[in-house]
Structures are given as structure tokens and as C-alpha cells.
Design a protein around this motif. Sequence first.
Motif, mmCIF file in Angstrom:
data_model
loop_
_atom_site.group_PDB
_atom_site.id
_atom_site.type_symbol
_atom_site.label_atom_id
_atom_site.label_comp_id
_atom_site.label_asym_id
_atom_site.label_seq_id
_atom_site.Cartn_x
_atom_site.Cartn_y
_atom_site.Cartn_z
ATOM 1 N N LEU A 1 53.130 -98.156 -0.199
ATOM 2 C CA LEU A 1 51.706 -98.140 0.288
ATOM 3 C C LEU A 1 51.463 -97.395 1.643
ATOM 4 C CD1 LEU A 1 50.356 -101.792 -0.632
ATOM 5 C CD2 LEU A 1 49.727 -99.332 -1.615
ATOM 6 N N HIS A 2 52.776 -97.218 2.273
ATOM 7 C CA HIS A 2 52.916 -96.479 3.441
ATOM 8 C C HIS A 2 53.685 -95.138 3.549
ATOM 9 C CE1 HIS A 2 54.227 -95.608 7.709
ATOM 10 N NE2 HIS A 2 53.010 -96.040 7.928
ATOM 11 N N TYR A 3 54.848 -95.018 2.739
ATOM 12 C CA TYR A 3 55.510 -93.852 2.688
ATOM 13 C C TYR A 3 55.110 -92.960 1.340
ATOM 14 C CZ TYR A 3 58.437 -94.981 6.685
ATOM 15 O OH TYR A 3 58.776 -95.317 7.939
ATOM 16 N N PHE A 4 54.579 -93.819 0.576
ATOM 17 C CA PHE A 4 54.146 -93.100 -0.904
ATOM 18 C C PHE A 4 55.204 -92.722 -1.581
ATOM 19 C CE2 PHE A 4 50.861 -91.411 2.500
ATOM 20 C CZ PHE A 4 50.035 -92.216 1.861
ATOM 21 N N VAL A 5 56.508 -93.418 -1.730
ATOM 22 C CA VAL A 5 57.313 -92.889 -2.590
ATOM 23 C C VAL A 5 57.318 -94.033 -3.698
ATOM 24 C CG1 VAL A 5 58.847 -92.026 -0.874
ATOM 25 C CG2 VAL A 5 58.967 -94.304 -1.114
ATOM 26 N N GLY A 6 57.819 -93.713 -4.942
ATOM 27 C CA GLY A 6 57.619 -94.613 -6.058
ATOM 28 C C GLY A 6 56.227 -94.471 -6.424
ATOM 29 N N ILE A 7 55.607 -93.629 -6.471
ATOM 30 C CA ILE A 7 54.160 -93.557 -6.866
ATOM 31 C C ILE A 7 54.008 -93.568 -8.373
ATOM 32 C CG2 ILE A 7 51.718 -92.316 -6.907
ATOM 33 C CD1 ILE A 7 52.098 -93.788 -4.578
ATOM 34 N N CYS A 8 55.144 -92.777 -8.926
ATOM 35 C CA CYS A 8 54.981 -92.396 -10.239
ATOM 36 C C CYS A 8 54.962 -93.701 -11.166
ATOM 37 C CB CYS A 8 56.045 -91.537 -10.862
ATOM 38 S SG CYS A 8 55.849 -89.904 -10.044
ATOM 39 N N PRO A 9 56.140 -94.984 -10.974
ATOM 40 C CA PRO A 9 56.016 -95.950 -11.513
ATOM 41 C C PRO A 9 54.936 -96.982 -11.033
ATOM 42 C CG PRO A 9 57.890 -96.016 -10.051
ATOM 43 C CD PRO A 9 57.282 -94.511 -10.133
ATOM 44 N N PHE A 10 54.598 -96.711 -9.849
ATOM 45 C CA PHE A 10 53.562 -97.546 -9.385
ATOM 46 C C PHE A 10 52.261 -97.507 -10.126
ATOM 47 C CE2 PHE A 10 50.003 -98.412 -6.120
ATOM 48 C CZ PHE A 10 50.495 -99.516 -6.064
ATOM 49 N N MET A 11 52.032 -96.090 -10.830
ATOM 50 C CA MET A 11 50.914 -95.842 -11.483
ATOM 51 C C MET A 11 51.074 -96.054 -12.871
ATOM 52 S SD MET A 11 48.329 -95.178 -9.576
ATOM 53 C CE MET A 11 48.270 -95.383 -7.979
ATOM 54 N N GLY A 12 52.284 -95.739 -13.406
ATOM 55 C CA GLY A 12 52.642 -95.760 -14.846
ATOM 56 C C GLY A 12 52.985 -96.917 -15.255
ATOM 57 N N VAL A 13 53.737 -97.812 -14.747
ATOM 58 C CA VAL A 13 54.408 -98.992 -15.158
ATOM 59 C C VAL A 13 53.451 -100.354 -14.785
ATOM 60 C CG1 VAL A 13 56.527 -100.271 -15.975
ATOM 61 C CG2 VAL A 13 56.534 -97.986 -15.024
ATOM 62 N N SER A 14 52.301 -100.159 -14.235
ATOM 63 C CA SER A 14 51.653 -101.379 -13.672
ATOM 64 C C SER A 14 50.379 -101.672 -14.434
ATOM 65 C CB SER A 14 51.260 -101.102 -12.075
ATOM 66 O OG SER A 14 50.325 -99.823 -12.343
ATOM 67 N N LYS A 15 50.830 -101.786 -15.856
ATOM 68 C CA LYS A 15 49.632 -102.276 -16.777
ATOM 69 C C LYS A 15 49.769 -103.466 -16.917
ATOM 70 C CE LYS A 15 47.837 -97.709 -17.923
ATOM 71 N NZ LYS A 15 48.635 -96.896 -18.216
ATOM 72 N N MET B 1 49.524 -104.710 -7.965
ATOM 73 C CA MET B 1 48.705 -103.727 -8.751
ATOM 74 C C MET B 1 48.749 -104.196 -10.098
ATOM 75 S SD MET B 1 47.658 -100.944 -7.747
ATOM 76 C CE MET B 1 46.661 -99.709 -8.725
ATOM 77 N N ALA B 2 49.385 -104.609 -10.711
ATOM 78 C CA ALA B 2 49.379 -104.817 -12.203
ATOM 79 C C ALA B 2 48.703 -106.077 -12.366
ATOM 80 C CB ALA B 2 50.864 -105.159 -12.823
ATOM 81 N N GLY B 3 48.492 -107.019 -11.471
ATOM 82 C CA GLY B 3 47.818 -108.254 -11.580
ATOM 83 C C GLY B 3 46.373 -107.745 -11.464
ATOM 84 N N ILE B 4 46.037 -106.968 -10.489
ATOM 85 C CA ILE B 4 44.598 -106.336 -10.202
ATOM 86 C C ILE B 4 44.209 -105.439 -11.377
ATOM 87 C CG2 ILE B 4 43.180 -105.063 -8.833
ATOM 88 C CD1 ILE B 4 45.063 -105.657 -6.456
ATOM 89 N N ARG B 5 45.236 -104.655 -11.964
ATOM 90 C CA ARG B 5 44.748 -103.710 -13.045
ATOM 91 C C ARG B 5 44.410 -104.660 -14.424
ATOM 92 N NH1 ARG B 5 48.229 -98.096 -13.297
ATOM 93 N NH2 ARG B 5 46.410 -97.735 -14.754
ATOM 94 N N SER B 6 45.101 -105.650 -14.504
ATOM 95 C CA SER B 6 44.811 -106.449 -15.703
ATOM 96 C C SER B 6 43.444 -107.049 -15.811
ATOM 97 C CB SER B 6 45.903 -107.657 -16.019
ATOM 98 O OG SER B 6 45.944 -108.329 -14.905
ATOM 99 N N GLU B 7 42.922 -107.289 -14.414
ATOM 100 C CA GLU B 7 41.675 -107.891 -14.453
ATOM 101 C C GLU B 7 40.514 -106.775 -14.543
ATOM 102 O OE1 GLU B 7 40.487 -111.160 -13.492
ATOM 103 O OE2 GLU B 7 42.614 -111.481 -14.060
ATOM 104 N N LEU B 8 41.004 -105.739 -13.969
ATOM 105 C CA LEU B 8 40.109 -104.485 -13.845
ATOM 106 C C LEU B 8 39.666 -103.922 -15.368
ATOM 107 C CD1 LEU B 8 41.290 -101.524 -11.554
ATOM 108 C CD2 LEU B 8 39.107 -102.773 -11.513
ATOM 109 N N ASP B 9 40.482 -104.341 -16.355
ATOM 110 C CA ASP B 9 40.273 -104.141 -17.838
ATOM 111 C C ASP B 9 38.918 -104.810 -18.293
ATOM 112 O OD1 ASP B 9 42.505 -102.533 -18.209
ATOM 113 O OD2 ASP B 9 43.488 -104.121 -19.194
ATOM 114 N N LEU B 10 38.599 -105.908 -17.563
ATOM 115 C CA LEU B 10 37.370 -106.556 -17.735
ATOM 116 C C LEU B 10 35.908 -106.055 -17.055
ATOM 117 C CD1 LEU B 10 38.908 -110.140 -17.644
ATOM 118 C CD2 LEU B 10 38.870 -108.624 -19.476
ATOM 119 N N CYS B 11 36.423 -105.300 -16.137
ATOM 120 C CA CYS B 11 35.346 -104.717 -15.245
ATOM 121 C C CYS B 11 34.558 -103.537 -15.840
ATOM 122 C CB CYS B 11 35.800 -104.533 -13.852
ATOM 123 S SG CYS B 11 36.496 -105.657 -13.023
#
Lengths: 209, 232
Positions: B22-36, B179-189
Motif C-alpha cells: 500500500l505504500h511502495y506498490f510492489v506485489g500488486i499483481c498477486p494483490f489483485m489476482g489472488v485476493s478473491k 483485501m480478500a475479506g473486503i472483496r468477498s463482501e463486495l460480491d454482495l454489493c
Amino acid sequence: MADQPTASERFIQGILPENPVYRQLLGLCPTLAVTNGMKPAMTMVGATAFVLIMSNILVSLIRGLLKPHLRILVFTLTIATFVTIADRFLGAYMYEMSKELGPYVPLIIVNCLIISRAEICASKQSLGTAVADAAGMSLGFGLALASVATVREILGAGTWFGINVLGSGWPDWGIMVLPPGAFLVLGLLVGGANWFGDRRKRLAVTVGE
Amino acid sequence: MELLTNVLMIFISAALINNFVLHYFVGICPFMGVSKRVDTAFGMGLAVIFVMVIASTLSWLFTSFILRPMAPIPVWIWSIAGGNPDTVVDLSVLSYIIYIFVIASSVQFVEMYVRKFQPKLYESFGVFLPLITTNCAILFACLEIMKNLQDPTRLWGLHEALTLAIGGGIGFTIAITLMAGIRSELDLCDVPKALKGAGIAFIVAGIMAMAFMGFTGMDRGIEQALSGLGAR
């Protein structure tokens, strides 16, 4: 789309239809990290384009020699070599900028965009196609970074390329140049790109009918 | 006491204040890809900690003995070869190539080892291991260690390098699991159609980054408190 797109088709595809950032979500680290101003963003695009084109050329030239299980390792080492060249060049001729970009220049090595181009295109296609593909992708990457950097720099500092555009009365939106601004701007721009793409598709369908 | 404070500072800074994602923006790919899903995200986080510790240890060894200016091994070879002793021997131009080689091969070895000897563990995070080679977070940790080893005022020891690796890995795990916790809630929104998927994920990450900015300054406060304790 034909099975084997020609060189010019690949060039066009890289720019908008398969834009690396907006369509494929590749190369997000630099898109978020160095877009607080146009100058660092454009330097980054230059370095990335150099590495992408050179490594595509080299990989395309040695594609006959690649062994399947060592493929990825060869790609990464090729890319690392060119990144070292780019990094040394920046350190020698643009010292201030290389200090500002810091670790993000060496991080080009693990930019998924370059590895995926080497894997998908350069290791299978002839030299001309590989170069056209790399040039198109670099242009698309440049456009994407420029769009994010434009929004962030204008809203965050009231300037564009360091030139004042919004006048001295503009209250700088500090959040835009800080990390959260990067995420918010990219999120909204990706949403905007999706919306625009959908609308064009819908219009095309209605016209077709 | 000084050592402890120093290590604690590096840990908190890497895990929370300057969170890798969240500060250096490294590891964004798995952060977006594997956070379902939360469990896969947590597995990915553990795998990253694991590889990061190994890669950081190796890169600390390589940097301090071979790649830093006037590192012992090249200087020794230079003297055996009969070179001029006043020359500054500096192999740091090779560092990127060697780091990426170290990361790629350590991932490969870890994957082979885990598959052979820890089949349970392999089931839980083995599938993520190949992805980690191209995870910028690992290379970023190596580069940070290199930066702090080449700076003669810092000259990090192995304990500091390891703290950075563990702290950074834990920070990554925290970020991706949240992030994964929030995204699983987002599915219902009811998210606008264009923002579905990546768009809303970035905006959520932006709000998380804003929340993590709240940790800024915490390191100095703790440092002051601790140095007060030491003085007493």
C-alpha cells in the motif's frame, strides 16, 4: 481476428485494444508508483520501452535455441541485463531522476508486461513482428502512464510537466500525489475505460442492426 | 537495547507504515489476482513470507561478500591475481542479474523441497510458488537490503535484513488478507457495472492505503518511548 496477426496489426493492438494497463492489468507497479508527476512517468516509460524492445529483439533472435523448461529463466536474465544497462545510463546522465525513481528502475525486471510479451510473442515470431509488438505495447504503456500521471499531477500540484496550468489559486490535492491517490485515480480510470468500451460496443451493435 | 529498538523499528516500518503493497506498490499483481478468497490469499501471503526470508538471506550473503564495493571475496581474488591493491573492486553492476537468478532458483528449490518432503504444505501453498518468481515484492526486499548494505553509515547485519523480510512479508499478508475479506463482501454489493472487478478493487485499495497512512509517525513515537525507557 486472424490466427497470426501481422506486424502492423500487433502494433495497433498494443496501443488501445489490448492496452497493457487498462485491458490486461499488467505492469501495475510502475503505473501506480511513479505517476505522481509527468517527468518521472515519462522517464519510466522510456526505460521500460528500451528494455521491452531490446529484450524482444534478443529473444526473437534466439528463439530457435530456447529449451522449454529454461525459457522463463532465459527471459528474466535477458531482461535483467538490459535493465542494468538502462539503470546505469540513468545514473550517469539523469542522476536526479534516477534518485527519484529509486528501486522502480530495477523493478522493471519483474514487470509482468515484458515477460508476457517475450513469452507470448517474441519467442514465437520473427524479428519484425516482435519489434512491432514491443513498440505497440510500449506506446500503450506510455499512454496509460501518461493518463494516470496527468490526472495526478494536475490535481495534486496544479502543474503538468512542471508547468503551472491551474494558476496559483489552486489548492493542491495532497492526497493525489500520495499513495492512495494512485489507487483511486487508476480505479476510476479503469472504470472509465470499461464504461467507454462497453458503450462503443453497444453503439456498434445498434448500428449493425 | 539499541539493537532491539533498531530491529523493532525496521519491523514496524516494513509491516505497517511503509507497507510493501500500500505504500511502495510492489506485489500488486498477486494483490489483485489472488485476493478473491480469504484462504487462498492467506496461503499466498505465507508463501511470500517463506520465499522472502530465503531470498533475503541469500541476497544478504551475496551482497555482503561479493557484490558490495570492496567486498571480501572479489578483493581476495583480485589480490591473488596480482592486481593493483589500490583499485576499488566493485561488482555491483552484476547485482540485478544475480538477485533475479537467486530468486528464481530459490523458488524452484523451495518448490521441489516442499513437494517432496512436505506434501501437506505443498497442497496449501505450493500452487502459488511459481507465481512468486515474478512477484516484485521479493526483488524489492533484496534491493532494499542492497541499498542499506552499500550505505556505509548503515551497513545492515543479517538480523536487520531478516527483520525487513519478515516484516515486509507480514505486511503483504495483512494487506492481501484484508483485501480478500473486503472483496468477498463486495460480491454482495451493487457495484456500477463498469467498476466491477479491477476498478472497485483499486478504489478499495486506495481507501486501505489511506487508512494505513494513519500509521505514519508511529515509528518515531515508539522510538522516543523506548529511548525514554532505556535512559531510565
